[in-house]
Design an enzyme around this catalytic site. Structure first.
Site, PDB file in Angstrom:
ATOM      1  N   TYR A 107       6.279 -10.337   6.627  1.00 28.36           N
ATOM      2  CA  TYR A 107       6.237  -8.893   6.841  1.00 28.36           C
ATOM      3  C   TYR A 107       6.893  -8.555   8.168  1.00 28.36           C
ATOM      4  O   TYR A 107       6.848  -9.337   9.127  1.00 28.36           O
ATOM      5  CB  TYR A 107       4.796  -8.379   6.846  1.00 28.36           C
ATOM      6  CG  TYR A 107       4.196  -8.205   5.473  1.00 28.36           C
ATOM      7  CD1 TYR A 107       4.283  -6.984   4.802  1.00 28.36           C
ATOM      8  CD2 TYR A 107       3.539  -9.257   4.843  1.00 28.36           C
ATOM      9  CE1 TYR A 107       3.735  -6.820   3.546  1.00 28.36           C
ATOM     10  CE2 TYR A 107       2.984  -9.105   3.581  1.00 28.36           C
ATOM     11  CZ  TYR A 107       3.084  -7.879   2.940  1.00 28.36           C
ATOM     12  OH  TYR A 107       2.539  -7.721   1.694  1.00 28.36           O
TER      13      TYR A 107
ATOM     14  N   ASP B  68       0.817  -1.210   0.000  1.00 27.83           N
ATOM     15  CA  ASP B  68       0.000   0.000   0.000  1.00 27.83           C
ATOM     16  C   ASP B  68       0.851   1.260   0.000  1.00 27.83           C
ATOM     17  O   ASP B  68       2.072   1.216   0.167  1.00 27.83           O
ATOM     18  CB  ASP B  68      -0.904   0.019   1.240  1.00 27.83           C
ATOM     19  CG  ASP B  68      -2.001  -1.025   1.180  1.00 27.83           C
ATOM     20  OD1 ASP B  68      -2.398  -1.396   0.060  1.00 27.83           O
ATOM     21  OD2 ASP B  68      -2.459  -1.461   2.253  1.00 27.83           O
TER      22      ASP B  68
END
Length: 261
Positions: free
Chosen positions: A109, A51
């Protein structure tokens, strides 16, 4: 010929990975640079679309080309045409069966929190800052309740387009290095904003606003409105993507670089 690349980028200046009209994206910059070296239009496929404001040290892409170039052209040559906040880390020719997204078996992540009284002036866009003391042990214990295959509706963005909220978290670890608190999470796949929503709720536990077993309660609710606010994007990095061993892709340190020093 199919080529895979490992990509690192600081996402602060970009409206996410994916090419979009009228806004700047990481994909757009990379494709423009690759097209110059290949001398034809290049379109890349990525392992995970990050994002706006989110970073990566371990993004993997692949593309098709008939251009015969030395590896140094796909690394140093492409880097010479990229902005300073995007870089190719490695290159490898791969079998035609390889797909950066669909061949991936897991994604890792890393969410980094600077836990100090005042926000930093340097690295400010590469960290999330939280001023209250956080209890790392409580956060880690809470995170273990998310392991395995579960329904993560409570940690799913309202506009998430995934067909199912069920995902499998393989690993979740929370550690501290000096004033950096590091949340590492690996899963087969992630829902939109899932990592940042989990991080936001872990912060609530770490500062004592919620009990250690709160995440278990949130899973049962299956209601996004019951969980904490989404953590800021600046602390999030896609650091590693796992693939079957047959592809033998490079595995550099996860980073980001300032954690390796």
């Amino acid at each position: 010929m199919r080529i895979a690349l490992g990509i690192e980028y600081d996402g602060a200046a970009y409206y996410g990975w994916q090419r979009q009209k009228e806004v700047i994206s990481v994909q757009q910059e990379l494709e423009q640079s690759l097209s110059k070296i290949a001398n034809h239009t290049v379109r890349v496929h990525c392992a995970g679309r990050t994002d706006s404001g989110v970073h990566s040290t371990g993004q993997v892409v692949h593309f098709e080309t008939e251009a015969i170039r030395k590896d140094v052209a796909w690394t140093l040559g492409v880097n010479a045409n990229l902005p300073k906040d995007i870089a190719v880390r490695w290159v490898k020719q791969v079998d035609s069966s390889f797909h950066a997204r669909f061949s991936a078996t897991a994604r890792h992540y890393r969410y980094i929190i600077y836990n100090g009284a005042f926000r930093p002036g340097i690295l400010g866009t590469g960290l999330s800052h939280y001023h209250m003391d956080l209890d790392v042990q409580k956060m880690h214990l809470a995170g273990q309740m998310l392991l395995g295959e579960q329904d993560f509706t409570s940690f799913r963005a309202l506009h998430c387009q995934a067909s199912s909220p069920v995902k499998c978290i393989e690993y979740l670890n929370i550690s501290q290095r000096s004033q950096f608190i590091i949340i590492d999470i690996k899963a087969n796949a992630f829902l939109h904003h899932m990592v940042r929503n989990i991080a936001g709720s872990l912060i609530e536990i770490g500062c004592g606003k919620q009990p250690v077993d709160w995440l278990k309660t949130l899973l049962a609710y299956k209601d996004r409105s019951k969980a904490a606010a989404t953590a800021k994007p600046g602390g999030l990095y896609l650091v590693e993507v796992d693939y079957p061993s047959q592809y033998d892709l490079p595995r550099p340190p996860c980073g980001p670089l300032f954690l390796e020093l």
